[in-house]
Design an enzyme around this catalytic site. Structure first.
Site, PDB file in Angstrom:
ATOM      1  N   LEU A  35       0.838  -1.207   0.000  1.00 16.13           N
ATOM      2  CA  LEU A  35       0.000   0.000   0.000  1.00 16.13           C
ATOM      3  C   LEU A  35       0.875   1.260   0.000  1.00 16.13           C
ATOM      4  CD1 LEU A  35      -2.949  -1.005   2.399  1.00 16.13           C
ATOM      5  CD2 LEU A  35      -2.802  -1.232  -0.094  1.00 16.13           C
ATOM      6  N   ASP A  59       5.731  -5.860   2.662  1.00 18.49           N
ATOM      7  CA  ASP A  59       6.716  -5.282   1.746  1.00 18.49           C
ATOM      8  C   ASP A  59       7.573  -6.409   1.159  1.00 18.49           C
ATOM      9  OD1 ASP A  59       8.867  -3.940   0.593  1.00 18.49           O
ATOM     10  OD2 ASP A  59       9.013  -2.464   2.218  1.00 18.49           O
ATOM     11  N   ILE A  60       7.629  -6.503  -0.160  1.00 21.82           N
ATOM     12  CA  ILE A  60       8.401  -7.602  -0.765  1.00 21.82           C
ATOM     13  C   ILE A  60       9.910  -7.428  -0.584  1.00 21.82           C
ATOM     14  CG2 ILE A  60       6.619  -8.267  -2.442  1.00 21.82           C
ATOM     15  CD1 ILE A  60       8.254  -6.765  -4.606  1.00 21.82           C
ATOM     16  N   ALA A  82       3.711  -6.527  -8.097  1.00 22.72           N
ATOM     17  CA  ALA A  82       4.155  -5.427  -7.228  1.00 22.72           C
ATOM     18  C   ALA A  82       5.405  -4.782  -7.815  1.00 22.72           C
ATOM     19  CB  ALA A  82       4.453  -5.940  -5.825  1.00 22.72           C
ATOM     20  N   THR A 130       7.068  -5.276 -18.517  1.00 21.94           N
ATOM     21  CA  THR A 130       6.702  -4.175 -19.412  1.00 21.94           C
ATOM     22  C   THR A 130       7.477  -4.225 -20.727  1.00 21.94           C
ATOM     23  OG1 THR A 130       6.927  -1.785 -19.641  1.00 21.94           O
ATOM     24  CG2 THR A 130       8.404  -2.818 -18.100  1.00 21.94           C
ATOM     25  N   ASP A 131       6.915  -3.612 -21.765  1.00 17.85           N
ATOM     26  CA  ASP A 131       7.640  -3.534 -23.053  1.00 17.85           C
ATOM     27  C   ASP A 131       8.801  -2.537 -22.977  1.00 17.85           C
ATOM     28  OD1 ASP A 131       6.197  -1.145 -22.978  1.00 17.85           O
ATOM     29  OD2 ASP A 131       5.340  -1.357 -24.986  1.00 17.85           O
ATOM     30  N   GLU A 132       8.838  -1.724 -21.899  1.00 16.65           N
ATOM     31  CA  GLU A 132       9.868  -0.681 -21.833  1.00 16.65           C
ATOM     32  C   GLU A 132      11.275  -1.269 -21.708  1.00 16.65           C
ATOM     33  OE1 GLU A 132       8.796   2.765 -19.490  1.00 16.65           O
ATOM     34  OE2 GLU A 132       6.670   2.311 -19.729  1.00 16.65           O
ATOM     35  N   TYR A 155      13.449   3.040 -14.248  1.00 18.13           N
ATOM     36  CA  TYR A 155      12.315   2.109 -14.149  1.00 18.13           C
ATOM     37  C   TYR A 155      12.526   0.904 -15.064  1.00 18.13           C
ATOM     38  CZ  TYR A 155       7.758   0.093 -15.327  1.00 18.13           C
ATOM     39  OH  TYR A 155       6.727  -0.788 -15.596  1.00 18.13           O
ATOM     40  N   LYS A 159      13.142  -3.128 -14.216  1.00 11.59           N
ATOM     41  CA  LYS A 159      12.256  -4.209 -14.680  1.00 11.59           C
ATOM     42  C   LYS A 159      13.052  -5.200 -15.540  1.00 11.59           C
ATOM     43  CE  LYS A 159       8.327  -4.700 -14.229  1.00 11.59           C
ATOM     44  NZ  LYS A 159       7.508  -5.363 -13.174  1.00 11.59           N
ATOM     45  N   ILE A 211       2.131  18.546 -21.716  1.00 11.78           N
ATOM     46  CA  ILE A 211       2.662  17.613 -22.721  1.00 11.78           C
ATOM     47  C   ILE A 211       4.179  17.745 -22.728  1.00 11.78           C
ATOM     48  CG2 ILE A 211       2.643  16.975 -25.173  1.00 11.78           C
ATOM     49  CD1 ILE A 211      -0.142  16.868 -24.361  1.00 11.78           C
ATOM     50  N   TYR A 346       5.696  19.198 -11.781  1.00  9.86           N
ATOM     51  CA  TYR A 346       5.252  20.123 -12.836  1.00  9.86           C
ATOM     52  C   TYR A 346       5.441  21.599 -12.462  1.00  9.86           C
ATOM     53  CZ  TYR A 346       3.146  15.887 -14.690  1.00  9.86           C
ATOM     54  OH  TYR A 346       2.956  14.618 -15.178  1.00  9.86           O
TER      55      TYR A 346
END
Ligand code: NAD
Ligand code: TYD
Length: 347
Positions: A35, A59-60, A82, A130-132, A155, A159, A211, A346
């Site tokens: 959480l 927490d993992i 997660a 993810t594809d990233e 990130y 991954k 943007i 921002y």
């Protein structure tokens, strides 16, 4: 079957928990989630009373906790979602991504190994990615399961590292793993730091629509419920040791997507056409901003029979409707810490 779903209080995880509980009443689902700011039990109010559902706050990255949890519950399978998931936050605070996405994944792999031993009995460790991890495309081409990894943000690097470790446990120890790499998701319950819900919230509140750069970066968008359906297919029909790419064949330039969203929102809010797009504001580009992602999802279509179930136009309209009908959810997640995040990100 006792299934541990990690990150089940997050955006995609909550859809996976709901799908599995509704479709497989014989399974017992354990949702393990820390959480964080992105985890929200309000995502699961419709199913929290189910007798075959259990929520565990944890927490993992806590090795002792994970080891004893696996020993106690003897899960048959794991669906691991997660993660720290937002690229902009990874640019500001990479270490948190290393801890959760890499160390957390290794803790889960070790715990699964420790209870399953070397004799696997229909056990599955399913890692959702993810594809990233594949990096950034130019004007042409698609990410295939065989595309070389080339992650470019903290990130995606975290991954990618977790994907490599999951495959290493398959090759080294024979752990029965499956992986999938999916394109950008959108839909209900997504935290409004990601492009689509952030823009919906800002349009609703007549705030500027930031943007990055020129808005010509391209993403391949998939409705989250279709991702959850694909996870169901990979979990039940995918082959151990294999990876499946999941995507919507639905590429949009960011600026075109935001124009489309403005059109839908003007209609829904009874605003004159063209009102919301006046809020568009070009801001400083994201550091290291990947130009284009696009998935070739032929393998999962041919081998598992999965395809997206709805068009982007339908999905976007459903998504806008959900955010407009769930004002309380949106107000709750955008109060407090969100305001500070928004201010810092921002200006
Ligand atoms: P999210 O940020 O909405 O949810 C992540 C969840 O993980 C939250 O509930 C959070 O509380 C939990 N969590 C974070 N750190 C934890 C920790 N240390 N221990 C236990 N729980 C922790 O993310 P999402 O968008 O739902 O993504 C879920 C997974 O799918 C991630 O692994 C992500 O990399 C992957 N993915 C996301 C997308 C996308 O477009 N959102 C696309 C492809 C793959
Ligand atoms: P995001 O939803 O953060 O997903 P990802 O970076 O993982 O693809 O962003 C999607 C695209 O939208 C990405 O090219 C960055 C861009 N973007 C903006 O232009 N403005 C914003 O405020 C955000 C959050 C994203």
């Amino acid at each position: 079957m006792k299934i541990l779903i990690t990150g089940g209080a997050g955006f995609i995880g909550s859809h996976v928990v709901r799908l599995f509980l509704n479709k497989y009443p014989d399974y017992t689902i354990y949702n393990l989630d820390k959480l964080t700011y992105a985890g929200n039990l309000e995502n699961l109010t419709d199913i929290e009373q189910s007798s075959n559902y259990h929520f565990i706050k944890g927490d993992i990255t806590n090795e002792d906790f994970i080891t004893s949890l696996f020993k106690k519950e003897q899960f048959d399978a794991v669906i691991h979602l997660a993660a720290e998931s937002h690229v902009d936050r990874s640019i500001t605070n990479p270490l948190e991504f290393i801890m959760t996405n890499i160390v957390g994944t290794v803790n889960l792999l070790n715990a699964a190994r420790s209870i399953w031993g070397d004799n696997y009995d229909n056990n599955i460790f399913y890692h959702v990615s993810t594809d990233e991890v594949y990096g950034s495309l130019g004007d042409t081409g698609y990410f295939l399961e065989t595309t070389n990894y080339d992650p470019r943000s903290p990130y995606s690097a975290s991954k990618a590292s977790s994907d490599h470790l999951v495959r290493a446990y398959y090759h080294t120890y024979g752990l029965p793993v499956k992986l999938s790499n999916c394109s950008n998701n959108y839909g209900s319950h997504q935290f409004p730091e990601k492009l689509i819900p952030l823009m919906i919230n800002n349009i609703k509140n007549n705030k500027p629509l930031p943007i990055y750069g020129k808005g010509d970066n391209i993403r391949d968008w998939l409705w989250v419920n279709d991702h959850a359906r694909a996870i169901d297919d990979v979990f039940h029909k995918g082959i151990i040791g294999e990876t499946y790419n999941i995507g919507g064949h639905n590429e949009w330039k960011n600026i075109d997507l935001v124009y489309q969203l403005c059109t839908v929102m003007d209609k829904k809010l009874n605003r004159e056409k063209g009102t919301s797009e006046k809020l568009i504001t070009f801001v400083k580009d994201r550091a290291g901003h990947d130009m284009r992602y696009a998935i070739d999802a032929t393998k999962i279509k041919n081998e598992l029979g999965w395809e997206p179930s709805i068009t982007f136009e339908e999905g976007l309209e459903k998504t806008v409707d959900w955010y407009l009908e769930n004002e309380k959810w949106l107000n709750n997640v955008t109060s407090g810490a969100y305001k500070e995040y928004y201010q810092a990100q921002y200006n």
